[in-house]
Design an enzyme around this catalytic site. Structure first.
Site, PDB file in Angstrom:
ATOM      1  N   ASP A   8      42.033   0.606  34.449  1.00 21.00           N
ATOM      2  CA  ASP A   8      42.582   1.103  33.198  1.00 21.00           C
ATOM      3  C   ASP A   8      41.570   0.780  32.089  1.00 21.00           C
ATOM      4  O   ASP A   8      40.770  -0.146  32.220  1.00 21.00           O
ATOM      5  CB  ASP A   8      43.916   0.403  32.951  1.00 21.00           C
ATOM      6  N   ASP A  10      42.170   0.905  28.078  1.00 22.70           N
ATOM      7  CA  ASP A  10      42.654   0.173  26.903  1.00 22.70           C
ATOM      8  C   ASP A  10      43.497  -1.040  27.318  1.00 22.70           C
ATOM      9  O   ASP A  10      44.443  -0.914  28.086  1.00 22.70           O
ATOM     10  CB  ASP A  10      43.486   1.086  25.997  1.00 22.70           C
TER      11      ASP A  10
HETATM   12 MG   LIG Z   1      46.142  -0.176  29.215  1.00 21.46          MG
END
Ligand SMILES: [Mg+2]
Ligand SMILES: [Zn+2]
Length: 190
Positions: A8, A10
């Site tokens: 992932d 962010d």
């Molecule tokens: Mg995230």
């Protein structure tokens, strides 16, 4: 086939700042480059898997997203830590822009981005790991046949306290560096 670490973006590689719609919002965690370099050195492909409903909502466009990812590459490349590929989902069921308004298989927790990356790059999902700061990342990884780790950065501190029914991470770690350590300890040499 090569194993991968799917990441992932962010809250996992960079600070969680809501929609990244300006380059100055891009803030890489101090351990990210070292963690990625360790994983790459052990033979893992590094693939970023990111929901970008901001595109469907018209907050940013695809050229700007590519600019953000080039900027991220520029910060990581000097350390030998640039990701091998980025996959993003621009869709959302309520997207303002009609061509992005749909229920898709690629929006996490759907497994579509990992499936596509594995097909494109020849990756062995069973020897791969997904790492993220939200349960939807964990669910996405498991749905795609990888192991899945939750990190306590970004939304992770809150998320760790409230797993949704049926979601269980293979481990919960404080940050991406700890996750990299877990992966290296829990993987046979690729
Ligand atoms: Mg995230
Ligand atoms: Zn999608």
């Amino acid at each position: 086939m090569k194993p991968a670490v799917f990441l992932d973006r962010d809250g996992t590689l960079i600070e969680e700042r809501g929609y990244i719609d300006r380059l100055d919002l891009l803030s890489v965690f101090p351990w990210t480059a070292d963690a990625l370099r360790l994983l790459k050195r052990r033979g893992f492909a590094i693939v970023v898997i990111t929901n970008q409903a901001a595109i469907g909502r018209g907050v940013i466009d695809e050229p700007f997203l590519r600019e953000v990812h080039r900027a991220l590459d520029a910060r990581l490349a000097p350390a030998g830590a640039a990701p091998d590929a980025y996959y993003y989902c621009p869709h959302h069921p309520d997207a303002a822009i009609e061509r992005f308004r749909m229920i898709c298989r690629c929006r996490k927790p759907g497994p579509g981005m990992i499936e596509q990356a594995a097909a494109d790059l020849g990756l062995d999902r069973r020897r791969s790991v997904m790492v993220g700061d939200r349960w939807l990342d964990v669910v996405c990884g498991h749905a795609a046949g990888t192991r899945a780790l939750l990190v306590r950065t970004g939304h992770g501190a809150h998320e760790a306290e409230a797993p949704p029914p049926g979601a269980q991470a293979d481990a919960i770690l404080n940050n991406l560096m700890e996750a990299a350590g877990w992966i290296l300890r829990n993987s046979s040499t690729p």
